[in-house]
Design a protein around this motif. Sequence first.
Motif, mmCIF file in Angstrom:
data_model
loop_
_atom_site.group_PDB
_atom_site.id
_atom_site.type_symbol
_atom_site.label_atom_id
_atom_site.label_comp_id
_atom_site.label_asym_id
_atom_site.label_seq_id
_atom_site.Cartn_x
_atom_site.Cartn_y
_atom_site.Cartn_z
ATOM 1 N N VAL A 34 0.865 -1.174 0.000
ATOM 2 C CA VAL A 34 0.000 0.000 0.000
ATOM 3 C C VAL A 34 0.907 1.231 0.000
ATOM 4 O O VAL A 34 1.813 1.337 0.823
ATOM 5 C CB VAL A 34 -0.929 0.024 1.226
ATOM 6 C CG1 VAL A 34 -1.784 1.279 1.220
ATOM 7 C CG2 VAL A 34 -1.813 -1.221 1.268
ATOM 8 N N CYS A 68 -3.063 6.032 -0.612
ATOM 9 C CA CYS A 68 -3.963 5.613 0.464
ATOM 10 C C CYS A 68 -3.898 6.563 1.655
ATOM 11 O O CYS A 68 -4.840 6.649 2.438
ATOM 12 C CB CYS A 68 -3.610 4.194 0.915
ATOM 13 S SG CYS A 68 -4.692 3.505 2.198
ATOM 14 N N CYS A 93 -10.515 -2.874 -0.462
ATOM 15 C CA CYS A 93 -9.525 -3.922 -0.689
ATOM 16 C C CYS A 93 -9.554 -5.018 0.364
ATOM 17 O O CYS A 93 -9.299 -6.181 0.074
ATOM 18 C CB CYS A 93 -8.128 -3.317 -0.737
ATOM 19 S SG CYS A 93 -7.756 -2.271 0.694
ATOM 20 N N PHE A 138 -4.396 -7.376 5.553
ATOM 21 C CA PHE A 138 -4.423 -5.922 5.685
ATOM 22 C C PHE A 138 -4.457 -5.516 7.150
ATOM 23 O O PHE A 138 -5.122 -6.153 7.974
ATOM 24 C CB PHE A 138 -5.645 -5.327 4.972
ATOM 25 C CG PHE A 138 -5.461 -5.200 3.495
ATOM 26 C CD1 PHE A 138 -4.964 -4.034 2.940
ATOM 27 C CD2 PHE A 138 -5.762 -6.260 2.653
ATOM 28 C CE1 PHE A 138 -4.784 -3.915 1.570
ATOM 29 C CE2 PHE A 138 -5.587 -6.150 1.286
ATOM 30 C CZ PHE A 138 -5.092 -4.981 0.743
ATOM 31 N N CYS A 149 -9.050 -1.026 -5.229
ATOM 32 C CA CYS A 149 -8.597 0.231 -4.633
ATOM 33 C C CYS A 149 -9.000 1.408 -5.507
ATOM 34 O O CYS A 149 -8.477 1.570 -6.609
ATOM 35 C CB CYS A 149 -7.079 0.215 -4.435
ATOM 36 S SG CYS A 149 -6.463 1.737 -3.690
ATOM 37 N N ILE A 193 -2.294 0.380 -4.442
ATOM 38 C CA ILE A 193 -1.688 -0.928 -4.188
ATOM 39 C C ILE A 193 -0.883 -1.378 -5.398
ATOM 40 O O ILE A 193 -1.395 -1.425 -6.517
ATOM 41 C CB ILE A 193 -2.766 -1.970 -3.837
ATOM 42 C CG1 ILE A 193 -3.578 -1.492 -2.621
ATOM 43 C CG2 ILE A 193 -2.120 -3.327 -3.556
ATOM 44 C CD1 ILE A 193 -4.797 -2.343 -2.317
ATOM 45 N N ASN A 208 5.366 -0.775 5.017
ATOM 46 C CA ASN A 208 4.348 -1.809 5.178
ATOM 47 C C ASN A 208 4.877 -2.956 6.023
ATOM 48 O O ASN A 208 4.200 -3.430 6.938
ATOM 49 C CB ASN A 208 3.888 -2.345 3.812
ATOM 50 C CG ASN A 208 2.826 -1.497 3.154
ATOM 51 O OD1 ASN A 208 1.689 -1.901 3.003
ATOM 52 N ND2 ASN A 208 3.198 -0.283 2.749
#
Length: 92
Positions: free
Chosen positions: A5, A9, A17, A26, A50, A55, A72
Amino acid sequence: MTHVVCQPCFGCKYTDCVVVCPVECFYEGDKILYIHPEECIDCEACVPECPVEAIFHEDNVPEEWQGFVELNAEMAPQCESITEKKEPLADN
Protein backbone atom coordinates in the motif's frame (compact mmCIF):
# COMPACT_ATOMS: atom_id res chain seq x y z
CA MET A 1 6.41 -11.64 -3.26
CA THR A 2 3.91 -9.20 -1.84
CA HIS A 3 1.80 -6.20 -2.61
CA VAL A 4 2.35 -2.82 -0.99
CA VAL A 5 0.00 0.00 0.00
CA CYS A 6 1.52 3.32 -1.10
CA GLN A 7 1.06 7.09 -0.80
CA PRO A 8 -2.37 7.44 -2.50
CA CYS A 9 -3.96 5.61 0.46
CA PHE A 10 -2.60 8.11 2.99
CA GLY A 11 -5.41 10.23 4.37
CA CYS A 12 -8.23 8.43 2.63
CA LYS A 13 -8.01 4.83 3.83
CA TYR A 14 -10.66 3.26 1.63
CA THR A 15 -11.22 -0.32 2.76
CA ASP A 16 -12.72 -1.87 -0.38
CA CYS A 17 -9.53 -3.92 -0.69
CA VAL A 18 -9.74 -5.64 2.68
CA VAL A 19 -13.02 -7.46 2.03
CA VAL A 20 -11.65 -9.28 -1.04
CA CYS A 21 -8.41 -10.42 0.59
CA PRO A 22 -8.55 -14.22 1.02
CA VAL A 23 -5.82 -14.28 3.69
CA GLU A 24 -6.75 -11.14 5.68
CA CYS A 25 -3.30 -9.56 5.37
CA PHE A 26 -4.42 -5.92 5.69
CA TYR A 27 -3.70 -3.89 8.79
CA GLU A 28 -5.07 -0.50 9.78
CA GLY A 29 -2.90 2.43 10.76
CA ASP A 30 -4.21 5.86 11.76
CA LYS A 31 -4.08 7.34 8.24
CA ILE A 32 -3.22 4.42 5.94
CA LEU A 33 -3.64 0.68 5.49
CA TYR A 34 -0.70 -1.73 5.36
CA ILE A 35 -0.20 -5.17 3.82
CA HIS A 36 1.76 -7.70 5.87
CA PRO A 37 4.42 -9.01 3.46
CA GLU A 38 4.67 -12.41 5.14
CA GLU A 39 0.91 -12.98 4.89
CA CYS A 40 0.21 -11.68 1.38
CA ILE A 41 -0.15 -14.51 -1.15
CA ASP A 42 0.23 -12.23 -4.17
CA CYS A 43 -3.26 -12.99 -5.50
CA GLU A 44 -3.84 -9.39 -6.71
CA ALA A 45 -7.51 -9.44 -5.66
CA CYS A 46 -7.04 -6.13 -3.84
CA VAL A 47 -5.47 -4.20 -6.71
CA PRO A 48 -8.59 -3.52 -8.82
CA GLU A 49 -10.66 -2.78 -5.70
CA CYS A 50 -8.60 0.23 -4.63
CA PRO A 51 -10.37 3.39 -5.85
CA VAL A 52 -7.21 5.50 -5.51
CA GLU A 53 -4.83 2.97 -7.11
CA ALA A 54 -2.59 2.79 -4.05
CA ILE A 55 -1.69 -0.93 -4.19
CA PHE A 56 1.29 -2.14 -6.19
CA HIS A 57 3.23 -5.36 -6.53
CA GLU A 58 6.50 -4.80 -4.67
CA ASP A 59 8.43 -5.07 -7.96
CA ASN A 60 6.29 -2.30 -9.50
CA VAL A 61 6.21 0.30 -6.73
CA PRO A 62 6.99 3.69 -8.31
CA GLU A 63 10.44 5.01 -7.45
CA GLU A 64 9.09 7.91 -5.38
CA TRP A 65 7.17 5.47 -3.17
CA GLN A 66 9.85 2.80 -2.63
CA GLY A 67 9.93 3.62 1.09
CA PHE A 68 6.43 2.18 1.42
CA VAL A 69 7.80 -1.35 0.87
CA GLU A 70 9.71 -1.13 4.14
CA LEU A 71 6.96 0.90 5.84
CA ASN A 72 4.35 -1.81 5.18
CA ALA A 73 6.71 -4.50 6.49
CA GLU A 74 7.49 -2.47 9.60
CA MET A 75 4.01 -1.20 10.45
CA ALA A 76 1.70 -4.11 9.59
CA PRO A 77 2.85 -6.24 12.56
CA GLN A 78 2.26 -3.27 14.89
CA CYS A 79 -1.32 -2.57 13.76
CA GLU A 80 -4.71 -4.22 14.13
CA SER A 81 -5.93 -6.54 11.40
CA ILE A 82 -8.82 -5.18 9.33
CA THR A 83 -11.22 -7.48 7.51
CA GLU A 84 -14.43 -5.46 7.17
CA LYS A 85 -15.23 -2.41 5.08
CA LYS A 86 -15.34 0.90 6.95
CA GLU A 87 -16.14 4.46 5.97
CA PRO A 88 -13.10 6.25 4.50
CA LEU A 89 -11.57 9.11 6.43
CA ALA A 90 -13.68 12.28 6.61
CA ASP A 91 -11.64 14.35 4.16
CA ASN A 92 -12.73 12.21 1.19
